[in-house]
Design a protein around this motif. Structure first.
Motif, PDB file in Angstrom:
ATOM      1  N   HIS A   7     -33.158 -11.255  -1.645  1.00 57.29           N
ATOM      2  CA  HIS A   7     -34.104 -10.140  -1.659  1.00 57.29           C
ATOM      3  C   HIS A   7     -33.677  -9.094  -2.683  1.00 57.29           C
ATOM      4  N   LYS A  11     -35.649  -7.751  -6.049  1.00 55.63           N
ATOM      5  CA  LYS A  11     -35.917  -6.322  -6.279  1.00 55.63           C
ATOM      6  C   LYS A  11     -35.435  -5.897  -7.662  1.00 55.63           C
ATOM      7  N   LYS A  14     -37.846  -7.296 -10.202  1.00 54.77           N
ATOM      8  CA  LYS A  14     -39.106  -6.548 -10.077  1.00 54.77           C
ATOM      9  C   LYS A  14     -39.002  -5.211 -10.810  1.00 54.77           C
ATOM     10  N   TRP A  57     -39.628 -13.142 -11.470  1.00 62.53           N
ATOM     11  CA  TRP A  57     -39.874 -12.418 -10.214  1.00 62.53           C
ATOM     12  C   TRP A  57     -40.764 -13.250  -9.287  1.00 62.53           C
TER      13      TRP A  57
END
Length: 290
Positions: A7, A11, A14, A57
């Motif tokens: 995760h 991030k 992103k 991503w």
């Protein structure tokens, strides 16, 4: 922990994607405004980076789905499609930039040195921030993209130096010349990556895998007579697949068969294959595929 790391990786990518996308639009507009093909050429490069980051991503999240009935190996190979699209975008954009730079050399136009200086400072800051953010990650995806962004920082440092020189020595040829140098460097790396991508698409043996070495190690195991139909390929450049048929000899007990298979697996585990399949054939068996 694995989920948290995944995760966090998503991030970071992103963040770099949105930062890079916003800056690409900013420098495309600014490149035309200050009349600098060097900045436009870097904008085209950043457009490719944005597509690459977007693909990374998307695929980072997509990979959570794992294997299913449609894609039995999972979605890892989809990253090759992203690499191919990214390469084609960069090649197309680079051809445009080269034509513009050559035209500018034939028909010289002056660039706004002050505007170039401002954009160069912003470029170093933005790409430097994105590279620093991704350098903190531990996934291979983040590390590769981080090094790619460091290349961008160096490109903007070159634009910064040219803009400073133009303040003291005004010439219309320095900007398009820098643009050609940046574009040639980009194309060199693009064709290098494209060659690697196509090699994986064509299921070539990964360069870090020595087939002869693996075959010798397996053949040295007791009760193995020979190997055939040995294949190695890569899903997306980092996760590799191995299959082989093993001809056995002097097998009289089931435990001997189990011992051979365990010994072969021990050899294969040295190479960290994502997936491997071993077909064993006893003395009197014949392979239907030969």
């Amino acid at each position: 922990m694995g989920h948290d790391h995944h995760h966090g990786s998503s991030k970071n990518i992103k963040f770099a994607f949105f930062l890079n996308a916003a800056f690409t639009v900013f420098e495309l507009i600014g490149g035309f405004y200050v009349n600098s093909v060097a900045i436009i050429s870097d904008a085209v490069h950043d457009l490719g980076d944005t597509i690459s980051l977007g693909s990374s991503w998307y695929l980072q999240n997509k990979s959570r789905q794992g294997r299913n009935n449609r894609f039995s190996f999972g979605y890892k190979r989809f990253s090759l499609l992203g690499a191919l699209i990214n390469s084609l975008v960069l090649i197309g954009g680079s051809i445009y930039v080269i034509s513009e730079a050559i035209d500018r050399l034939i028909n010289p136009e002056y660039s706004d040195a002050s505007g170039m200086l401002v954009f160069a400072l912003v470029g170093v800051a933005v790409n430097g921030l994105a590279a620093w953010k991704l350098s903190k990650g531990s996934s291979m995806n983040e590390k590769v993209v981080s090094w790619h962004l460091i290349e961008d920082v160096l490109g903007w440092v070159a634009v910064l130096i040219v803009s400073i020189v133009l303040h003291f020595y005004e010439t219309p040829y320095l900007d398009p010349a820098l643009s050609l140098l940046i574009t040639v460097f980009i194309l060199y790396n693009v064709f290098k990556r494209l060659k690697e991508t196509l090699f994986i698409f064509l299921q070539g043996v990964p360069k870090e895998i020595n087939l002869e070495e693996i075959e010798n190690k397996i053949q040295a195991i007791p009760h193995i007579a020979s190997l055939h139909h040995m294949h190695v390929w890569s899903l997306e450049g980092t996760d590799h697949v191995f299959t082989t048929h093993i001809k056995l000899e002097d097998i009289s007990k089931f435990q001997q068969l189990l011992d051979v298979k365990r010994a072969v697996k021990n050899v294969l585990q040295e190479y960290h294959f994502d997936h491997y399949t071993i077909e064993t054939e006893l003395d009197k068996e014949s392979c239907d595929l030969l």
